[in-house]
Design an enzyme around this catalytic site. Structure first.
Site, mmCIF file in Angstrom:
data_model
loop_
_atom_site.group_PDB
_atom_site.id
_atom_site.type_symbol
_atom_site.label_atom_id
_atom_site.label_comp_id
_atom_site.label_asym_id
_atom_site.label_seq_id
_atom_site.Cartn_x
_atom_site.Cartn_y
_atom_site.Cartn_z
ATOM 1 C CE LYS A 77 -4.102 -1.892 0.028
ATOM 2 N NZ LYS A 77 -4.722 -2.378 1.239
ATOM 3 C CE LYS A 84 -8.047 -12.107 -5.088
ATOM 4 N NZ LYS A 84 -7.979 -12.470 -3.661
ATOM 5 C CE LYS A 137 -15.331 -5.825 -2.640
ATOM 6 N NZ LYS A 137 -15.327 -5.292 -1.263
#
Length: 331
Positions: A113, A195, A198
């Protein structure tokens, strides 16, 4: 005998998709009778990477609505919003005294991050594992369904629990990863790259809020090839994914028919995708419509969240009483 406590959280960022449903939510629905379940919307987590909160309320309401539409029963589980339980923040404060800067800086998610948002490396990002531990330990949960990317955080939660118990007295059980075993289904992106996500290629992800035409378009664009070159060939991952989806949402004889065709080198992917698209529309439609009805019923949403908050705070308050007594904060 009291039921074991299970806890899991969902970040209110992006829309829930088929991967979320078959990878987690379907199992949560199965668990709600066998375990004492706490499921929460992790809105504090969202602040570490999404400081703009204009859409946060709508996102929280949508996640609550979609969870109920997928089968979670607010009467059976505690379905709540993280920020509605201030005891989590108090425990987070205490556990921060047991967390060390060096170990927090070494976590894979922090490094990832920090690389993605170099101008927003905030303390919340650094202490994310401590907040996750607080979410788990505040209910003294013993089973936590986690993906691979969260296993390191769960290990840290166990470490914090052990440090607290060693320093102040035995209050917390050691949380363990919940393993669904054969019930765990991983849904790949329709473009064959990793996969469903979002945030990544949204045309390759089926969202629970997608309308019928969007579902059809996405599935018809799913990656295929020229077909097997020999009978009984091994399916490539992206083809196997289509058959997995077919098995999940279509009739058994439909799946068997296309599987037989593949093994005989006579499969027509266009026909397979048309069948899958229509069956997927029929699968997603009732979830989408039920979620929309709940989200538009503000009184019902408020009732669900209040009910969840009361259950969660009752559990959390009992834990915090023991924590304060152990530390000596019971003046």
């Amino acid at each position: 005998m009291s039921k074991e406590v299970v806890l899991s959280g969902i970040r209110p960022t992006g829309f829930l998709h088929l991967g979320n449903y078959f990878g987690a939510m379907r199992n949560y629905v199965r668990m709600q009778d066998a375990y004492n379940c706490y499921f929460f919307v992790a809105n504090w987590y969202a602040l570490t990477t999404h400081p703009d909160t204009k859409e946060l309320q709508n996102s929280v309401h949508r996640v609550i609505a979609e969870n109920v539409a997928c089968g979670l029963d607010p009467e059976k589980v505690a379905l709540y919003v993280q920020s509605d339980v201030p005891e989590i923040a108090e425990l987070y404060l205490y556990l921060n005294m047991l967390a060390y800067k060096g170990e927090l800086e070494k976590t894979t998610t922090f490094k990832d991050k920090a690389r993605l948002q170099p101008d927003n490396i905030n303390a919340g990002l650094l202490t994310y594992p401590v907040l996750m531990a607080s979410d788990i330990l505040v209910h003294r949960a013993v089973k936590v369904p986690v993906g691979k990317d969260q296993e390191q955080h769960l290990e840290m939660a166990r470490n914090f629990a052990e440090r607290f118990n060693f320093r102040y007295g035995n209050v917390f059980p050691a949380p363990q990863a919940f393993n669904f075993g054969d019930d765990l289904v991983r849904i790949m992106s329709l473009d064959g790259n990793g996969k469903m996500s979002k945030s990544e290629n949204q045309m390759a992800t089926i969202f629970l809020a997608d309308d019928d035409d969007s579902i059809r378009k996405k599935i018809m664009k799913a990656k295929t090839d020229s077909g097997p070159a020999a009978p009984d060939s091994v399916k490539p991952d992206y083809i196997e994914n289509l058959f997995t989806l077919l098995k999940l949402v279509s009739a058994e004889d439909v799946h068997q028919k296309f599987n037989d065709d593949f093994n005989k080198c006579s499969v027509r992917y266009g026909d397979l995708k048309k069948q899958l698209a229509e069956d997927m529309v029929q699968f997603v439609k009732p979830i989408r419509e039920r979620a929309a009805d709940i989200q538009n019923d503000k009184a019902l949403l408020t009732k669900i969240m209040h009910q969840g908050k009361e259950k969660a705070r009752t559990s959390a308050a009992a834990t915090l009483t023991e924590v304060r007594n152990a530390i000596g904060m019971n003046y």
